[in-house]
Design a protein around this motif. Structure first.
Motif, short mmCIF file in Angstrom:
data_model
loop_
_atom_site.label_atom_id
_atom_site.label_comp_id
_atom_site.label_asym_id
_atom_site.label_seq_id
_atom_site.Cartn_x
_atom_site.Cartn_y
_atom_site.Cartn_z
N ALA A 108 0.82 -1.21 0.00
CA ALA A 108 0.00 0.00 0.00
C ALA A 108 0.86 1.26 0.00
CB ALA A 108 -0.93 -0.01 1.21
N GLN A 109 1.88 1.30 0.84
CA GLN A 109 2.74 2.49 0.91
C GLN A 109 3.52 2.67 -0.39
OE1 GLN A 109 4.76 3.05 4.95
NE2 GLN A 109 4.17 0.88 4.91
N ASN A 110 3.98 1.57 -0.96
CA ASN A 110 4.76 1.68 -2.19
C ASN A 110 3.90 2.17 -3.34
OD1 ASN A 110 7.08 1.27 -3.83
ND2 ASN A 110 7.65 -0.41 -2.49
N LEU A 111 2.68 1.65 -3.45
CA LEU A 111 1.77 2.14 -4.49
C LEU A 111 1.47 3.62 -4.28
CD1 LEU A 111 -0.73 -0.83 -4.80
CD2 LEU A 111 0.71 0.07 -6.63
N ARG A 112 1.08 3.97 -3.06
CA ARG A 112 0.75 5.36 -2.74
C ARG A 112 1.92 6.30 -3.09
NH1 ARG A 112 0.53 6.39 3.43
NH2 ARG A 112 2.74 6.10 3.03
N ASP A 113 3.12 5.95 -2.65
CA ASP A 113 4.28 6.81 -2.88
C ASP A 113 4.68 6.86 -4.35
OD1 ASP A 113 4.19 7.15 -0.15
OD2 ASP A 113 5.93 5.87 0.26
N SER A 114 4.55 5.74 -5.06
CA SER A 114 4.88 5.72 -6.48
C SER A 114 3.90 6.59 -7.27
CB SER A 114 4.85 4.29 -7.02
OG SER A 114 5.84 3.50 -6.40
N PHE A 115 2.61 6.50 -6.95
CA PHE A 115 1.61 7.31 -7.64
C PHE A 115 1.86 8.79 -7.36
CE2 PHE A 115 -1.55 3.57 -7.24
CZ PHE A 115 -1.04 2.99 -8.38
N THR A 116 2.19 9.12 -6.14
CA THR A 116 2.46 10.52 -5.78
C THR A 116 3.66 11.03 -6.57
OG1 THR A 116 1.55 10.23 -3.57
CG2 THR A 116 3.08 12.06 -3.88
N GLU A 117 4.70 10.21 -6.67
CA GLU A 117 5.91 10.65 -7.36
C GLU A 117 5.68 10.96 -8.83
OE1 GLU A 117 10.44 9.17 -8.18
OE2 GLU A 117 9.55 8.91 -6.20
N VAL A 118 4.81 10.19 -9.48
CA VAL A 118 4.56 10.44 -10.90
C VAL A 118 3.36 11.36 -11.12
CG1 VAL A 118 5.68 8.33 -11.69
CG2 VAL A 118 3.24 8.31 -11.26
N GLY A 119 2.79 11.88 -10.02
CA GLY A 119 1.70 12.85 -10.15
C GLY A 119 0.35 12.25 -10.49
N MET A 120 0.12 11.00 -10.09
CA MET A 120 -1.16 10.35 -10.35
C MET A 120 -2.09 10.55 -9.16
SD MET A 120 0.21 6.83 -12.13
CE MET A 120 -1.42 6.16 -12.37
N ASP A 121 -3.37 10.71 -9.42
CA ASP A 121 -4.36 10.94 -8.37
C ASP A 121 -5.09 9.67 -7.96
OD1 ASP A 121 -3.86 13.66 -8.09
OD2 ASP A 121 -5.21 14.17 -9.73
N ILE A 122 -4.43 8.53 -8.01
CA ILE A 122 -5.07 7.29 -7.58
C ILE A 122 -4.98 7.20 -6.07
CG2 ILE A 122 -4.97 4.76 -7.64
CD1 ILE A 122 -3.91 4.96 -10.50
N LYS A 123 -6.12 6.98 -5.44
CA LYS A 123 -6.16 6.87 -3.98
C LYS A 123 -5.98 5.42 -3.58
CE LYS A 123 -8.80 9.46 -1.51
NZ LYS A 123 -9.88 10.14 -0.81
N VAL A 124 -5.03 5.16 -2.69
CA VAL A 124 -4.81 3.83 -2.13
C VAL A 124 -5.43 3.82 -0.74
CG1 VAL A 124 -3.10 2.11 -1.43
CG2 VAL A 124 -2.67 3.53 -3.45
N THR A 125 -6.39 2.91 -0.53
CA THR A 125 -7.15 2.86 0.71
C THR A 125 -7.00 1.50 1.37
OG1 THR A 125 -8.75 4.42 -0.20
CG2 THR A 125 -9.44 3.17 1.73
N ILE A 126 -6.77 1.50 2.68
CA ILE A 126 -6.67 0.28 3.46
C ILE A 126 -8.05 -0.09 3.98
CG2 ILE A 126 -5.61 -0.83 5.48
CD1 ILE A 126 -3.60 0.03 3.30
N GLY A 127 -8.45 -1.35 3.79
CA GLY A 127 -9.73 -1.83 4.30
C GLY A 127 -9.50 -2.85 5.40
N LEU A 128 -10.05 -2.58 6.58
CA LEU A 128 -9.87 -3.46 7.74
C LEU A 128 -11.22 -3.81 8.36
CD1 LEU A 128 -6.91 -1.53 9.42
CD2 LEU A 128 -6.76 -3.60 8.02
N ARG A 129 -11.23 -4.91 9.13
CA ARG A 129 -12.45 -5.25 9.87
C ARG A 129 -12.75 -4.13 10.86
NH1 ARG A 129 -9.59 -9.91 10.75
NH2 ARG A 129 -9.40 -9.28 12.93
N SER A 130 -14.00 -3.87 11.06
CA SER A 130 -14.41 -2.85 12.02
C SER A 130 -13.86 -3.23 13.39
CB SER A 130 -15.94 -2.79 12.06
OG SER A 130 -16.36 -1.65 12.74
#
Length: 164
Positions: A108-130
């Motif tokens: 998740a962090q790698n995707l988020r940081d890679s997208f940020t570096e290339v200027g992409m607006d893809i949101k990476v969201t973590i889904g967990l049990r309530s």
């Protein structure tokens, strides 16, 4: 006890290979595009229970490797592949990473940081049990309910274009 680590920007910049680039092979296989196409169609009745780890890419150079007597197709990562990320994730606006086990924090962090570096607006969201105790660990790595990058897993699945 398991510990989870968040990579600092300095640590991430010194890595030779980007996990995000390696994940593209897995993630884009489920993308709603023809980025990746199966090498062969599965027979109606499988003669073996072996999972095929083969795919083709019209974006990335693939190669075949053998791990534990299993042939797999891989994409070697690297920062030189970052310019290809927009094409690989075309049509994807939100990626849901379900769980916070051994691989999810780094993916998740790698995707988020890679997208940020290339200027992409893809949101990476973590889904967990309530009520999961992992909410605090994910928050410690920069994901939050306030900015929509951390939430209940079924909501994240429902709202995501791509789920990992």
């Amino acid at each position: 006890s398991l510990q989870f680590f968040c990579l600092s920007k300095i640590q991430a910049n010194t890595m030779k290979f980007s996990v995000a680039a390696l994940l593209i092979a897995s993630a884009s296989a489920f993308a709603p595009s023809s980025t990746f196409m199966p090498r062969t169609a599965a027979p109606a009745i499988a003669k073996s229970s072996a999972l095929s780890m083969a795919f083709e890419s019209t974006i990335f150079k693939t190669e075949e490797v053998t791990f534990a007597d299993t042939k797999e197709t891989i994409v070697k990562g690297g920062r030189d592949l970052f310019p290809l990320l927009p094409k690989a994730f075309e049509g994807i606006e939100k990626i849901g990473v379900i769980g916070w086990g051994s691989q999810a924090p780094a993916q998740a962090q790698n995707l988020r940081d890679s997208f940020t570096e290339v200027g992409m607006d893809i949101k990476v969201t973590i889904g967990l049990r309530s009520g999961s105790s992992s909410f605090e660990e994910a928050k410690g790595c920069g994901f939050s309910e306030e900015d929509g990058t951390l939430g209940e897993m079924f909501d994240v699945i429902k709202e995501s274009d791509l789920v990992m």
